[in-house]
Each structure stands twice: as structure tokens, then as C-alpha cells.
Design a protein around this motif. Structure first.
Motif, mmCIF file in Angstrom:
data_model
loop_
_atom_site.group_PDB
_atom_site.id
_atom_site.type_symbol
_atom_site.label_atom_id
_atom_site.label_comp_id
_atom_site.label_asym_id
_atom_site.label_seq_id
_atom_site.Cartn_x
_atom_site.Cartn_y
_atom_site.Cartn_z
ATOM 1 N N LEU A 19 0.740 -1.160 0.108
ATOM 2 C CA LEU A 19 0.219 0.018 0.062
ATOM 3 C C LEU A 19 0.926 1.051 -0.181
ATOM 4 N N LEU A 20 2.118 1.266 0.781
ATOM 5 C CA LEU A 20 2.851 2.362 0.729
ATOM 6 C C LEU A 20 3.352 2.597 -0.672
ATOM 7 N N ALA A 21 3.957 1.541 -1.159
ATOM 8 C CA ALA A 21 4.604 1.927 -2.670
ATOM 9 C C ALA A 21 3.219 2.245 -3.665
ATOM 10 N N LEU A 22 2.122 1.690 -3.466
ATOM 11 C CA LEU A 22 0.959 2.149 -4.180
ATOM 12 C C LEU A 22 0.402 3.708 -3.916
ATOM 13 N N ALA A 23 0.694 3.818 -2.850
ATOM 14 C CA ALA A 23 0.243 5.295 -2.349
ATOM 15 C C ALA A 23 0.986 6.450 -2.907
ATOM 16 N N GLN A 24 2.418 5.938 -2.712
ATOM 17 C CA GLN A 24 3.356 7.179 -3.569
ATOM 18 C C GLN A 24 2.972 6.983 -5.152
ATOM 19 N N GLY A 25 2.662 5.871 -5.662
ATOM 20 C CA GLY A 25 2.413 6.017 -7.328
ATOM 21 C C GLY A 25 0.999 6.938 -7.174
ATOM 22 N N PHE A 26 0.201 6.668 -6.480
ATOM 23 C CA PHE A 26 -1.038 7.550 -6.760
ATOM 24 C C PHE A 26 -0.830 8.814 -6.375
ATOM 25 N N MET A 27 -0.190 9.237 -5.412
ATOM 26 C CA MET A 27 -0.025 10.623 -5.242
ATOM 27 C C MET A 27 0.702 11.189 -6.292
ATOM 28 N N VAL A 28 1.780 10.700 -6.794
ATOM 29 C CA VAL A 28 2.338 11.359 -8.148
ATOM 30 C C VAL A 28 1.118 11.388 -9.142
ATOM 31 N N ARG A 29 0.515 10.353 -9.354
ATOM 32 C CA ARG A 29 -0.661 10.276 -10.408
ATOM 33 C C ARG A 29 -1.558 11.315 -10.274
ATOM 34 N N ARG A 30 -1.967 11.663 -9.107
ATOM 35 C CA ARG A 30 -2.988 12.655 -8.834
ATOM 36 C C ARG A 30 -2.570 14.340 -8.990
ATOM 37 N N ALA A 31 -1.125 14.277 -9.086
ATOM 38 C CA ALA A 31 -0.488 15.686 -9.610
ATOM 39 C C ALA A 31 -0.870 16.056 -11.022
ATOM 40 N N ARG A 32 -2.046 16.563 -11.195
ATOM 41 C CA ARG A 32 -2.562 16.663 -12.594
ATOM 42 C C ARG A 32 -1.959 17.761 -13.134
ATOM 43 N N GLY A 33 -1.185 18.637 -12.572
ATOM 44 C CA GLY A 33 -0.557 19.892 -13.039
ATOM 45 C C GLY A 33 0.960 19.322 -13.854
ATOM 46 N N VAL A 34 1.081 18.266 -13.308
ATOM 47 C CA VAL A 34 2.498 17.885 -14.137
ATOM 48 C C VAL A 34 2.131 16.785 -15.372
ATOM 49 N N THR A 35 2.494 17.144 -16.592
ATOM 50 C CA THR A 35 2.425 16.301 -17.605
ATOM 51 C C THR A 35 2.702 14.585 -17.409
ATOM 52 N N ALA A 36 3.930 14.632 -17.151
ATOM 53 C CA ALA A 36 4.271 13.163 -17.154
ATOM 54 C C ALA A 36 3.768 12.293 -15.738
ATOM 55 N N TRP A 37 3.522 12.920 -14.888
ATOM 56 C CA TRP A 37 2.864 12.295 -13.764
ATOM 57 C C TRP A 37 1.603 11.846 -13.898
ATOM 58 N N ASP A 38 0.798 12.486 -14.637
ATOM 59 C CA ASP A 38 -0.847 12.454 -14.737
ATOM 60 C C ASP A 38 -1.160 11.203 -15.566
ATOM 61 N N VAL A 39 -0.634 10.184 -15.239
ATOM 62 C CA VAL A 39 -0.829 8.918 -16.256
ATOM 63 C C VAL A 39 -1.393 7.752 -15.511
ATOM 64 N N PRO A 40 -2.357 7.149 -15.775
ATOM 65 C CA PRO A 40 -3.008 5.866 -14.915
ATOM 66 C C PRO A 40 -2.048 4.864 -14.648
ATOM 67 N N LEU A 41 -0.786 4.710 -15.565
ATOM 68 C CA LEU A 41 0.194 3.629 -15.209
ATOM 69 C C LEU A 41 1.209 3.972 -14.195
ATOM 70 N N VAL A 42 1.202 5.139 -13.534
ATOM 71 C CA VAL A 42 2.059 5.561 -12.630
ATOM 72 C C VAL A 42 2.078 4.822 -11.440
ATOM 73 N N PRO A 43 0.958 4.556 -10.770
ATOM 74 C CA PRO A 43 1.028 3.666 -9.549
ATOM 75 C C PRO A 43 1.539 2.311 -9.747
ATOM 76 N N VAL A 44 1.097 1.705 -11.173
ATOM 77 C CA VAL A 44 1.881 0.473 -11.414
ATOM 78 C C VAL A 44 3.430 0.329 -11.496
ATOM 79 N N LEU A 45 3.740 1.556 -11.976
ATOM 80 C CA LEU A 45 5.158 1.778 -12.209
ATOM 81 C C LEU A 45 5.756 1.959 -10.918
ATOM 82 N N PHE A 46 5.351 2.675 -9.989
ATOM 83 C CA PHE A 46 5.829 2.785 -8.515
ATOM 84 C C PHE A 46 6.035 1.437 -7.918
ATOM 85 N N LEU A 47 4.819 0.801 -7.933
ATOM 86 C CA LEU A 47 4.777 -0.643 -7.250
ATOM 87 C C LEU A 47 5.991 -1.747 -7.939
ATOM 88 N N LEU A 48 6.039 -1.520 -9.334
ATOM 89 C CA LEU A 48 6.997 -2.544 -9.828
ATOM 90 C C LEU A 48 8.319 -1.921 -9.509
#
Lengths: 212, 292
Positions: B129-158
Motif C-alpha cells: 500500500l505504501l508503494a502504491l500510495a506513492q504512485g497514486f500521489m504522483v498520479r494525482r498531480a494533475r498539473g504535471v504532464t508526465a505524472w498524470d498517467v494511469p500507469l504511474v501507480p503500477v510503475l511505482f509498485l513495480l
């Protein structure tokens, strides 16, 4: 139900930055912080080129992405749509600024003045509660609230209207209640030429721009 | 005579690099992911039993996670208000990240004090959950083009699991424990899956703003260090370790170090170099002035 909004006629804006300075003065902002500014944009490619002045500020979105991400609840939205920051609750993590697609949030690290020592004016307008926290355009909610309390009409009476709209020399900035059909701002927002910035973000901004 | 010809969406204010989340944020993401991933991999490798690998991870991972939190707290404007971060669990992934981190540390401490498979399983869930939360945290940063991507939480977990595998292999080799072929095999599979997800992330959309935003991740030195040293070389070393057991220890140690370093570098580039604020666009008709 009141829903405060703004319409900015890009065709009228001359890029004088009077709104920028009026905002800084009204809110006593430090030297390196401006809650609003006018971008001087050159768009297109020769020979189809235009120079456009684009006033930028918080869009007071109906679906503000900055509010739900805030881990302390400091970023808030009022019933009338104004998005604001409760300084005493803000931890200064900057997450809301990352969530804002409009670059409208500003963390005040240090209240730098224009000179080595604060001028008497700067000292008088110091806001220590803003140090280390996120700040942003508030639609001058204090002016709006005070005006309403005194029976004034925001958007019509200058004393109840955001300072940028009052100060604009070209009448390019119009503030008012979007839900009041007869208000100038609602008519402008309904204009077919009115548009919001980056609608693809799904934030439903309440600042409309009129371009050609 | 002026004739309006088009009303394209024009870039009014170009993308700018975000400056608010600096190296302390990077340290939090790197150490948090590393600590969480290491613990998960160690517990899975030991089949939820106590083992030297689990013991090492149990001592190191909470320290890494807490060090990350300490680093990022130093970046906040009002760090003494830190406990308030736990007050918006319903909406904020930053709140959830902190909660998952605290739960992880407490559960690992409970397992060290009172060893139980249940504690290990719960701590592992908290780590994921910690690794996923970090990914979702970055993913919800809608102002940053490269972070607002649905794949980011998976990326952080992996990324967390991959760097954790690296730490597990590296520490095991340094401690003189013979690498388990199944663990090496699992790591190799993880490398392949992570690389596929990473490549998919880099090519998520063909939008110009996105391509420009992720360019620092897929060009030049980044491509060599992330793709080559972070994925390719560890894959090769892992295969060699399986083929040549006598030198497997040294090979897996090197592969582990490369995995940890590669994922740390990738996260640093993602936050710093690819952390570009969205360009501001507006539909502006252009006028073409004709000569007649």
C-alpha cells in the motif's frame, strides 16, 4: 445560489499588468510572489502570428484538483465556489501546486522584500501567517464578503469586487455571479466565443476567456 | 483584409519544470519504495517464515521508510504541522502514504518483537500500500504532464519490488548466502515485466506535450543508465548467475546493486527532469493577411 466567476476578454487586454500590481498591493504580496500575472504570448508561425496577452490566475474550478489532494484540509472550497487556503492548517507540502494545471499556487518560502530592509509599507503589510504555506488568488473574498455585508453587489460595486477587475484599465476583467442570468459575467460566459483554459483537464474552471 | 482561417489550440505558456518537489521528495520516493519493496521480496522469498533475509529487511526497511519521511518533512514549509497530514485519509494519497508508512513500521516492529506470520503478512500488505500510495500521489498531480498517467501507480509498485529485489540479492550476497535460483528467476521475470511497463509508460500517448515531458527519461544518458544499466545489464547478469552457480554470488550482488541504482536514478529523473508543469493552452484563431 451564488457562484462567483470571472470573464476575461483577451481582445481587450493590453498587457499593462495593472491587475498584477493591484493584486500584489491589495494582498501585500512579497517581491517574488504574484497571485496573478499577464502572460505576453506570441502564438502561431510566420506569417500567421499573433501577440496575445493572457491574464493568468486561479480558475476557482468547480472541480478543483487542488482541494482533494491536500493532506491537511487546508485547501478548501466555499459554497459560492471560491477556492482558498486556510493558512493555519497548511503544512506547505506543495502537493496542491503539483495538482493545479494552471500554475496558480504559490508557496511563500521567505517574505523577500524589494530592498535589504523591509520598507515601512512592507512592514505594515507583513503576513507572517503566510510564511511556509501555500497561497493563491482568493477572488478577493474579503472584499466580496465585506461588500455583501454592507449591501453592495460584487461585480457591480467596486468596493465589493476583486481588485484586479476594479483596476483593469481596459475593462477586460469582469467579475460576478455566474448564476445570475442578468449579470454581465454570466452573459459573457454564455457567449459562444467564451472558453475555459484546458477543458480536457475536467476541472470546470469558473474563469472564462473571450478570444476572437 | 483579414480572414479568420483556423481556431487551433495554441500553447500560450510553455511547460516549465516544477521546482517545489526537489531532492527531498526524490529521497522519499526512492527510500520509501526501496524499503517497502525489499521487505515484500524478503518475506515472499522466505515463504513468510523467519529467515536471515527477512531479519535484514525488517531492520533496514523501516529505517529507509522513516528516512524518506524525514527528508520530505524537511522540504515542507511548516514541518511541525506534519501530524495534520493524517487528517485527510478519505481524499488525499499523501495522507494515505503516511498512514501506510506508519502502519508498516509498527507492524514490522511488532514482528521483530513478537514474530508471527500474521504480522509479516500485514506488514507486507502495508508495504504494498505504501508503494502504491506513492504512485497514486504522483498520479494525482494533475498539473504535471508526465505524472498524470494511469500507469504511474503500477510503475511505482513495480519499481519498489524491483529495487527491493536488488537490495535483497545484494545484501544476501554480501552476507555470503548462496542465491536461491527461484529468487533469481523471479527477479528476472520482474525485470522483464517492469521494463515492458516502463516502455509502455514512455509511449503512453503521442501528444506533443507528453513526448516532450518524458524525453529526459528516454533519451541520451537516461536511456543508457535506466534501460541499459537498470534493466538490461541486471537481466544479463541474472541469466549468467543461473548458468554459472559458482560465481552466482558475485553476479547477483552486482545485479542487485544495479537494480537499486537504476530504479533510484529513474525515479529521480521522473520527479526532477520529467516533472514539467502542463503547458497552458487556449484556442486562438489565427488571422491570415492576404495581399489582395
Amino acid at each position: 445560489m451564488t457562484r462567483w466567476g470571472m470573464a476575461i476578454d483577451v481582445r481587450r487586454c493590453v498587457g499593462c499588468q495593472t491587475c498584477t500590481i493591484a493584486c500584489k498591493q491589495e494582498h501585500g504580496l512579497p517581491a517574488d510572489v504574484a497571485w496573478r500575472f499577464v502572460a505576453d504570448c506570441e502564438v502561431g508561425e510566420y506569417p500567421d502570428v499573433r501577440r496575445v496577452f493572457l491574464p493568468m490566475q486561479c480558475m476557482h474550478c468547480a472541480e478543483p484538483p487542488c482541494v482533494p489532494v491536500c493532506p491537511t484540509g487546508a485547501s478548501r472550497q466555499r459554497d459560492d465556489g471560491i477556492v482558498w487556503v486556510h493558512y493555519d492548517a497548511c503544512v506547505g507540502c506543495g502537493y496542491c501546486a503539483m495538482a493545479c494545471p494552471y500554475q496558480a499556487r504559490h508557496l511563500i518560502h521567505t517574505a523577500a522584500g524589494y530592498f535589504e530592509q523591509p520598507t515601512p509599507s512592507e512592514a505594515a503589510q507583513a503576513h507572517p501567517e503566510r510564511h511556509g504555506v501555500m497561497t493563491k488568488c482568493t477572488f478577493c473574498k474579503e472584499r466580496v464578503d465585506d461588500g455583501l455585508a454592507h449591501g453592495l453587489r460584487p461585480g457591480v460595486d467596486p468596493d465589493a469586487t476583486p481588485m484586479c477587475a476594479v483596476a483593469c484599465i481596459a475593462g477586460a476583467i469582469v467579475f460576478g455571479d455566474l448564476d445570475e442570468v442578468s449579470s454581465c459575467v454570466s452573459r459573457l460566459a454564455a457567449d459562444p466565443r467564451a472558453q475555459v483554459l484546458m477543458p480536457e483537464c475536467g476541472t470546470e474552471p469558473r474563469v472564462y476567456y473571450l478570444a476572437d | 483584409m483579414a480572414t479568420v482561417t483556423t481556431a487551433p489550440r495554441m500553447e500560450m505558456i510553455p511547460a516549465q519544470r516544477q521546482e517545489l518537489w526537489g531532492w527531498p521528495a526524490v529521497v522519499n520516493f526512492v527510500l520509501g519504495g526501496l524499503g517497502a519493496g525489499w521487505y515484500v521480496v524478503a518475506v515472499l522469498a522466505a515463504g513468510f517464515e523467519r529467515s536471515p533475509g527477512v531479519t535484514a529487511a525488517s531492520w533496514a526497511a523501516p529505517v529507509l521508510v522513516l528516512a524518506g519521511f524525514a527528508a520530505v518533512a524537511g522540504e515542507a514549509g511548516r514541518p511541525l504541522r506534519g501530524p495534520r497530514v493524517l487528517t485527510r485519509l478519505r481524499t488525499s494519497w499523501m495522507s494515505r502514504e503516511l498512514l501506510a508508512g506508519i502502519a508498516f513500521v509498527l507492524l514490522v516492529a511488532a514482528d521483530l518483537a513478537f514474530p508471527l506470520r500474521l504480522h509479516r503478512a500485514q506488514a507486507m500488505v502495508a508495504a504494498v500500500l505504501l508503494a502504491l500510495a506513492q504512485g497514486f500521489m504522483v498520479r494525482r498531480a494533475r498539473g504535471v504532464t508526465a505524472w498524470d498517467v494511469p500507469l504511474v501507480p503500477v510503475l511505482f509498485l513495480l519499481s519498489a519490488l524491483l529495487s527491493g529485489s536488488g537490495a535483497h540479492l545484494l545484501v544476501g550476497a554480501l552476507a555470503g548466502r548462496a542465491p536461491i535460483p527461484a529468487v533469481i528467476g523471479g527477479t528476472l521475470l520482474l525485470i522483464v515485466v517492469s521494463f515492458v511497463v516502463w516502455a509502455r509508460y514512455l509511449a503512453w500517448t503521442s501528444e506533443d506535450a507528453y513526448r516532450r515531458a518524458v524525453a529526459p527519461l528516454r533519451e541520451g544518458r537516461s536511456a543508457v543508465l535506466i534501460d541499459g544499466a537498470g534493466y538490461g545489464l541486471p537481466l544479463l547478469l541474472g541469466l549468467l548467475a543461473l548458468a554459472a552457480p559458482p560465481v552466482a554470488g558475485a553476479l547477483t550482488a552486482l545485479a542487485g546493486a544495479l537494480l537499486v541504482a537504476g530504479q533510484a536514478y529513474a525515479k529521480a529523473r521522473l520527479i526532477r527532469a520529467a516533472g514539467r508543469l502542463r503547458p497552458i493552452t487556449l484556442a486562438i484563431p489565427l488571422s491570415r493577411r492576404r495581399s489582395s
